[in-house]
Design a protein around this motif. Sequence first.
Motif, PDB file in Angstrom:
ATOM      1  N   GLU A   7       0.830  -1.203   0.000  1.00  0.00           N
ATOM      2  CA  GLU A   7       0.000   0.000   0.000  1.00  0.00           C
ATOM      3  C   GLU A   7       0.866   1.254   0.000  1.00  0.00           C
ATOM      4  O   GLU A   7       0.583   2.223  -0.695  1.00  0.00           O
ATOM      5  N   ILE A  52       2.249   1.777  -3.445  1.00  0.00           N
ATOM      6  CA  ILE A  52       1.248   2.302  -4.377  1.00  0.00           C
ATOM      7  C   ILE A  52       0.986   3.780  -4.089  1.00  0.00           C
ATOM      8  O   ILE A  52       0.900   4.599  -5.002  1.00  0.00           O
ATOM      9  N   ALA A  53       0.930   4.099  -2.783  1.00  0.00           N
ATOM     10  CA  ALA A  53       0.705   5.493  -2.410  1.00  0.00           C
ATOM     11  C   ALA A  53       1.836   6.370  -2.948  1.00  0.00           C
ATOM     12  O   ALA A  53       1.609   7.442  -3.511  1.00  0.00           O
ATOM     13  N   GLU A  88       3.800   5.716  -5.465  1.00  0.00           N
ATOM     14  CA  GLU A  88       3.740   5.754  -6.919  1.00  0.00           C
ATOM     15  C   GLU A  88       2.681   6.758  -7.380  1.00  0.00           C
ATOM     16  O   GLU A  88       2.927   7.545  -8.290  1.00  0.00           O
ATOM     17  N   ASN A  89       1.517   6.698  -6.714  1.00  0.00           N
ATOM     18  CA  ASN A  89       0.451   7.641  -7.072  1.00  0.00           C
ATOM     19  C   ASN A  89       0.896   9.077  -6.857  1.00  0.00           C
ATOM     20  O   ASN A  89       0.608   9.954  -7.662  1.00  0.00           O
ATOM     21  N   LEU A  90       1.632   9.260  -5.775  1.00  0.00           N
ATOM     22  CA  LEU A  90       2.107  10.596  -5.459  1.00  0.00           C
ATOM     23  C   LEU A  90       3.059  11.069  -6.552  1.00  0.00           C
ATOM     24  O   LEU A  90       2.946  12.187  -7.059  1.00  0.00           O
ATOM     25  N   ARG A 105       3.235  10.030  -9.556  1.00  0.00           N
ATOM     26  CA  ARG A 105       2.495  10.213 -10.797  1.00  0.00           C
ATOM     27  C   ARG A 105       1.731  11.536 -10.763  1.00  0.00           C
ATOM     28  O   ARG A 105       1.730  12.292 -11.712  1.00  0.00           O
ATOM     29  N   ALA A 106       1.121  11.798  -9.595  1.00  0.00           N
ATOM     30  CA  ALA A 106       0.354  13.032  -9.464  1.00  0.00           C
ATOM     31  C   ALA A 106       1.265  14.238  -9.622  1.00  0.00           C
ATOM     32  O   ALA A 106       0.929  15.199 -10.312  1.00  0.00           O
ATOM     33  N   HIS A 159      -0.242   7.716 -18.326  1.00  0.00           N
ATOM     34  CA  HIS A 159       0.329   8.706 -17.423  1.00  0.00           C
ATOM     35  C   HIS A 159       1.768   9.039 -17.799  1.00  0.00           C
ATOM     36  O   HIS A 159       2.523   9.506 -16.971  1.00  0.00           O
TER      37      HIS A 159
END
Length: 451
Positions: free
Chosen positions: A210, A213-214, A216-218, A220-221, A407
């Motif tokens: 988790e 993933i968090a 990675e999302n960050l 990416r964002a 992305h």
Amino acid sequence: VVKALVHPDDAAGLIEAVRHSIATGEPYSMKYRLRRADGVYRWVDGRAEPLRDTSGAIVQWYAISIDIDEEMRTQQALHERERSLFQLVETLPIMIDCAGPDGEPIYRSRQLSEFLGYGLESLQATGKSRLSGTLDSGVHPDDVEGVKKHYAHSLATGEPYARKHRLRRFDGEYRWVDTRAAPMRNTDGAIVQWNVTCLDIDREVKAQEELRIAQENLARASQAASMAELSASIAHEVNQPLAAIVANSHACHRWLSTEPANLERAKVTAERIIRDANSAADVISRIRALFRHAPQAKLPEDINNLVGEVCRLMADQLAAKDVRIETGLAPDLPAIMLDGVQMQQVIVNLIRNGIDAMDTVFDRARTLQITSGREGSDAIRVEVRDAGTGFMDSDRAFDPFFTTKQHGMGMGLVICRSIIESHGGRLWVANNETGGATVGFTLPVAATDGT
Ligand code: ADP
């Protein structure tokens, strides 16, 4: 007599046995506690046999009693020790399994049986060996091959075993466990047993996943955010001079269209057009400078070390995407003068592209081959070869902002190429004949600075 000499707890049993023997003529044998003259009870082994005459009638009973007190106490102490060891094993907060030298389980702790939902006994009927029965039904289908291979290796070599994999719980849920096994040897050094521990680490693994993933999302964002910001500022900076150029071109056209043409005014307007066009070009070169890297001191580095370091850094990402790295690194490569951070960035980018390209691959192993070697006498070559989709349009791969990913930013290869070229090397891409793509680069051995 019996009541006075025999321990109260044993007396009734002894009387019963004696009565039985007298009634039936059968010999008896009993262990009981007998009181010594000093009042201390000691364990004795009492036996009696009848002596019969020719007609078979009992003439006499021979009775002996042997002092077995020491033996009984030692045995009791042994029992006690065994019980306490057993309890230790059963209450340790970990699942335990013991196997013979061939890996076949011979003991399974209560906790492991409860986790799996069945004990060793129920494996007998399946016809398979207990080991493969347990592995096939318990280990996650994606992990079972690796587990078998490594366990077999340990069994064959005697090397300790350690592996994280998913194991099926009684309720059907696969949970991550950390399994370790070590051999127990006799005095001759031969393996007599494998002791295996198995710890449920599902919560930890999930938490780590988790977190990843968090992160990675960050990332990416923030990439998407910087991309949006960048485009907005480019648009803003370039639009102004462009609007002025268009307006001035109209004006210029009008001055030239009057009868007679106002050349003086037209000239002034044309100069303004040149000024604005130059300022637009300035904006573009400022943006390009953004992507050009501040020159760093180049130091001699071993490219194989760099590759190894990046692989270690990316181990989690690779594992999460089920990608295996195979390296074929030539030994004794000369050190290369390079900017370590930039070169790491290049390798990370190429590996990441390889991982992305294999994201939709399910029918073959997701293997990423990284090789290094010499290129002629004065350069080295590094190649990253994947088993992915291959380049759909390799000509466009180096166009800034060209991306086929949802992305993606489309700057990775552009930046990689510019870094390699600033080191005096060359970077190229190609599709493999057997599928997938290879991205390679060269770096000169002599300390050249291509900037
Ligand atoms: P991004 O990864 O952000 O898209 P890149 O410049 O690194 O930017 O890559 C540009 C494009 O080149 C990708 O979108 C992809 O279509 C293609 N590409 C790059 N590497 C590979 C590869 N190993 N296999 C197939 N296509 C690739």
